[in-house]
Scaffold this active site. Structure first.
Site, mmCIF file in Angstrom:
data_model
loop_
_atom_site.group_PDB
_atom_site.id
_atom_site.type_symbol
_atom_site.label_atom_id
_atom_site.label_comp_id
_atom_site.label_asym_id
_atom_site.label_seq_id
_atom_site.Cartn_x
_atom_site.Cartn_y
_atom_site.Cartn_z
ATOM 1 N N GLU A 186 0.920 -1.174 0.286
ATOM 2 C CA GLU A 186 0.201 -0.229 -0.177
ATOM 3 C C GLU A 186 0.768 1.171 -0.455
ATOM 4 O O GLU A 186 0.232 1.944 0.920
ATOM 5 C CB GLU A 186 -1.374 -0.108 1.024
ATOM 6 C CG GLU A 186 -1.931 -1.164 1.319
ATOM 7 C CD GLU A 186 -3.019 -1.675 2.704
ATOM 8 O OE1 GLU A 186 -3.463 -2.344 2.437
ATOM 9 O OE2 GLU A 186 -2.546 -0.953 2.997
ATOM 10 N N GLU A 218 -5.955 -11.302 -0.692
ATOM 11 C CA GLU A 218 -6.980 -10.968 0.635
ATOM 12 C C GLU A 218 -8.850 -10.123 -0.079
ATOM 13 O O GLU A 218 -9.659 -9.197 0.667
ATOM 14 C CB GLU A 218 -6.519 -9.198 1.131
ATOM 15 C CG GLU A 218 -5.031 -9.115 1.099
ATOM 16 C CD GLU A 218 -4.530 -7.685 1.860
ATOM 17 O OE1 GLU A 218 -3.645 -7.682 1.750
ATOM 18 O OE2 GLU A 218 -5.305 -6.662 2.360
HETATM 19 O O1 G3I Z 1 -2.984 -7.614 18.910
HETATM 20 C C1 G3I Z 1 -3.541 -6.049 19.234
HETATM 21 C C2 G3I Z 1 -3.969 -6.646 20.850
HETATM 22 O O2 G3I Z 1 -3.475 -7.311 21.762
HETATM 23 C C3 G3I Z 1 -5.375 -6.534 21.815
HETATM 24 O O3 G3I Z 1 -5.679 -6.677 22.680
HETATM 25 C C4 G3I Z 1 -6.302 -6.385 20.163
HETATM 26 C C5 G3I Z 1 -7.473 -5.135 21.223
HETATM 27 O O4 G3I Z 1 -7.659 -3.917 20.443
HETATM 28 O O5 G3I Z 1 -6.045 -5.361 19.362
HETATM 29 C C6 G3I Z 1 -4.717 -6.576 18.951
HETATM 30 O O6 G3I Z 1 -4.006 -5.670 17.762
HETATM 31 C C7 G3I Z 1 -5.600 -6.253 16.542
HETATM 32 C C8 G3I Z 1 -5.009 -6.764 15.233
HETATM 33 O O7 G3I Z 1 -5.610 -6.610 14.611
HETATM 34 C C9 G3I Z 1 -4.096 -8.096 15.434
HETATM 35 O O8 G3I Z 1 -5.870 -8.734 16.018
HETATM 36 C C10 G3I Z 1 -5.519 -4.475 16.207
HETATM 37 O O9 G3I Z 1 -6.531 -3.721 17.663
HETATM 38 C C11 G3I Z 1 -6.807 -4.144 15.307
HETATM 39 O O10 G3I Z 1 -6.324 -3.132 14.666
HETATM 40 C C12 G3I Z 1 -5.738 -5.400 13.767
HETATM 41 O O11 G3I Z 1 -6.505 -5.113 13.018
HETATM 42 C C13 G3I Z 1 -5.901 -5.672 11.349
HETATM 43 C C14 G3I Z 1 -5.513 -4.483 10.553
HETATM 44 O O12 G3I Z 1 -4.841 -5.100 9.024
HETATM 45 C C15 G3I Z 1 -4.606 -3.534 10.980
HETATM 46 O O13 G3I Z 1 -4.651 -2.663 9.694
HETATM 47 C C16 G3I Z 1 -6.796 -6.951 10.859
HETATM 48 O O14 G3I Z 1 -6.679 -7.866 11.580
HETATM 49 C C17 G3I Z 1 -6.207 -7.087 9.487
HETATM 50 O O15 G3I Z 1 -7.513 -8.194 8.842
HETATM 51 C C18 G3I Z 1 -6.352 -6.132 8.633
HETATM 52 O O16 G3I Z 1 -5.559 -6.848 7.248
HETATM 53 C C19 G3I Z 1 -5.073 -5.843 6.438
HETATM 54 C C20 G3I Z 1 -3.797 -5.935 5.898
HETATM 55 O O17 G3I Z 1 -2.607 -6.289 6.735
HETATM 56 C C21 G3I Z 1 -3.701 -5.401 4.193
HETATM 57 N N1 G3I Z 1 -4.708 -4.946 3.509
HETATM 58 C C22 G3I Z 1 -6.102 -4.516 4.931
HETATM 59 C C23 G3I Z 1 -6.319 -5.428 5.467
HETATM 60 C C24 G3I Z 1 -6.999 -4.837 6.251
HETATM 61 O O18 G3I Z 1 -7.512 -3.670 7.242
#
Ligand code: G3I
Length: 408
Positions: free
Chosen positions: A190, A314
């Site tokens: 990205e 994805e």
């Molecule tokens: O690990 C922490 C945990 O310790 C905490 O308790 C919890 C509560 O907030 O958050 C956890 O982190 C989360 C992480 O996923 C792991 O689950 C983050 O808040 C959350 O923002 C993160 O979201 C991920 C996101 O990327 C981040 O931008 C999504 O799961 C994941 O599906 C998403 O994937 C992205 C690709 O990498 C790139 N393209 C877009 C796609 C969707 O956004």
């Protein structure tokens, strides 16, 4: 059409033909043709719900990855929980995985020089135990990268030399660690905005800003690919991006890749994220306006013209229309995710998969961003909105979309 109906229909033809004295072979051919279409229809259609054990009907369904094996692998993003909780449907229908978050920078090197591969290694081992391929996601991204990476010893922004050294060290360590396990990497994710401009450190929204570009300019992309190739010359290296169907974004990605290749940078493919929706937007100012098979096909052909392979990295298909403001009472629930909506979703999935099959010489993999509707990032928004974007439902049962994708 249920086999029983087919058979009674055959009987009807037979009696009619006999009455009219029609020859045996006409009878036979009519019968066989009819029987065949009925059988195929039955094969592709979901069997009646077997109340006994839900997994039974999933187990009864033909395997998605086996069906597509002659064309390309079918993958799914999993997290350290879902790789176990969804193992049955994963092992049956998928032959590749991507770690949804566990191979990202903040997960592997939360503090400088302290690499923790334990969670990712366990996921790789489980995938290997099912003979699955593993895609690595992602080495360089403006998100989920610890702040220390961009901060110098005095708390000021890191110097270009320091950031470059840290970039090379992270990639060298991570890619070397997964050498032989991870066959393809999303090296950079990205870097280009929807308007075709480079993502910079000055974007209006904080979570859209790229400290990589802020300190290293555009050079960080080439440096990342060179470092990854040096660490594992056999790994396929991808530039990963979303909304490749937007004309000016598609063109800008093409121009960036063309220049990288002209500079001898080892780029092997492009990842089309393909976070799609149940229908395009009708608003020309919304990105979803261009979310059509025709626009995405142009991206595949454009990147293929550079000799690059393309992977869908994805894939999911939200039941919400881009650009439409939904109030909480309009949010879908398992109840309101009606047959009518499922049929529309299935048709949309079918047309995009027809495109991927059409370009199977260029498209070398299709990965869903999740396994089933009970575990999707699209249902994790603070609004509480639920989505149903994948081929398997909340009970891991194949949906109409599954049978539509299998119907070829
Ligand atoms: O690990 C922490 C945990 O310790 C905490 O308790 C919890 C509560 O907030 O958050 C956890 O982190 C989360 C992480 O996923 C792991 O689950 C983050 O808040 C959350 O923002 C993160 O979201 C991920 C996101 O990327 C981040 O931008 C999504 O799961 C994941 O599906 C998403 O994937 C992205 C690709 O990498 C790139 N393209 C877009 C796609 C969707 O956004």
């Amino acid at each position: 059409m249920e086999t029983s109906i087919v058979l009674s229909f055959l009987g009807l033809i037979e009696s009619r033909a006999r009455a009219s004295g029609a020859g045996q072979d006409i009878l036979r051919r009519a019968g066989v043709a009819l029987w065949l279409s009925g059988t195929l229809a039955c094969a592709a259609r979901p069997p009646a719900e077997s109340a006994a054990s839900p997994a039974a009907s999933e187990a009864g369904a033909p395997s998605l990855s086996e069906k597509y094996a002659p064309l390309f692998p079918i993958g799914a993003a999993v997290d350290s929980g879902s790789i176990k909780s969804h193992e049955a449907v994963l092992a049956r229908h998928f032959n590749s995985i991507t770690a949804e978050n566990e191979m990202k920078f903040e997960s592997l090197e939360a503090t400088e020089g302290a690499f923790d591969y334990s969670t990712a290694d366990a996921m790789v081992a489980l995938a290997k135990s099912h003979g699955m391929k593993v895609r690595g996601h992602t080495l360089v991204w403006h998100r989920q990268t610890p702040a220390w990476m961009f901060t110098g010893p005095d708390g000021a922004p890191a110097s270009p030399e320091l950031l470059l050294a840290r970039l090379r060290n992270h990639i060298q360590n991570v890619v070397t660690h997964f050498k032989g396990s991870v066959y393809a990497w999303d090296v950079v994710n990205e870097a280009i905005l929807d308007n075709g401009q480079w993502r910079t450190a000055n974007e209006p929204e904080a979570d859209q800003r790229s400290p990589w570009h802020g300190i290293l300019g555009t050079s960080y992309v080439a440096e990342a690919f060179k470092a990854a190739h040096a660490a594992d010359p056999d790994a396929k290296l991808f530039y990963n991006e979303y909304r490749n169907y937007i004309p000016e974004k598609r063109q800008a990605v093409y121009a960036m890749l063309k220049q990288l290749l002209a500079d001898g940078v080892p780029v092997h493919g492009v990842g089309l994220q393909c976070h799609l929706n149940i229908e395009p937007s009708t608003d020309p100012n919304n990105h979803g306006y261009f979310q059509t098979v025709a626009e995405l096909e142009q991206a595949i052909q454009l990147y293929a013209s550079l000799g690059l392979e393309v992977q869908v990295t994805e894939l999911d298909l939200s039941v919400y229309v881009p650009g439409v403001k939904y109030t909480p009472d309009q949010f879908f629930t398992a109840e309101t995710f009606s047959d009518e909506v499922q049929v529309r979703q299935a048709a949309r999935y079918a047309e995009f998969f027809a495109l991927f099959r059409k370009h199977a010489r260029t498209v070398t993999g299709v990965t869903f961003w999740g396994v089933a509707d009970d575990n999707t990032w699209l249902s994790e928004f603070s609004s509480g909105r639920k989505d149903f974007p994948l081929l398997f439902d909340m009970k891991h049962e194949p949906k109409k979309a599954f049978y539509a994708v299998m119907d070829f």
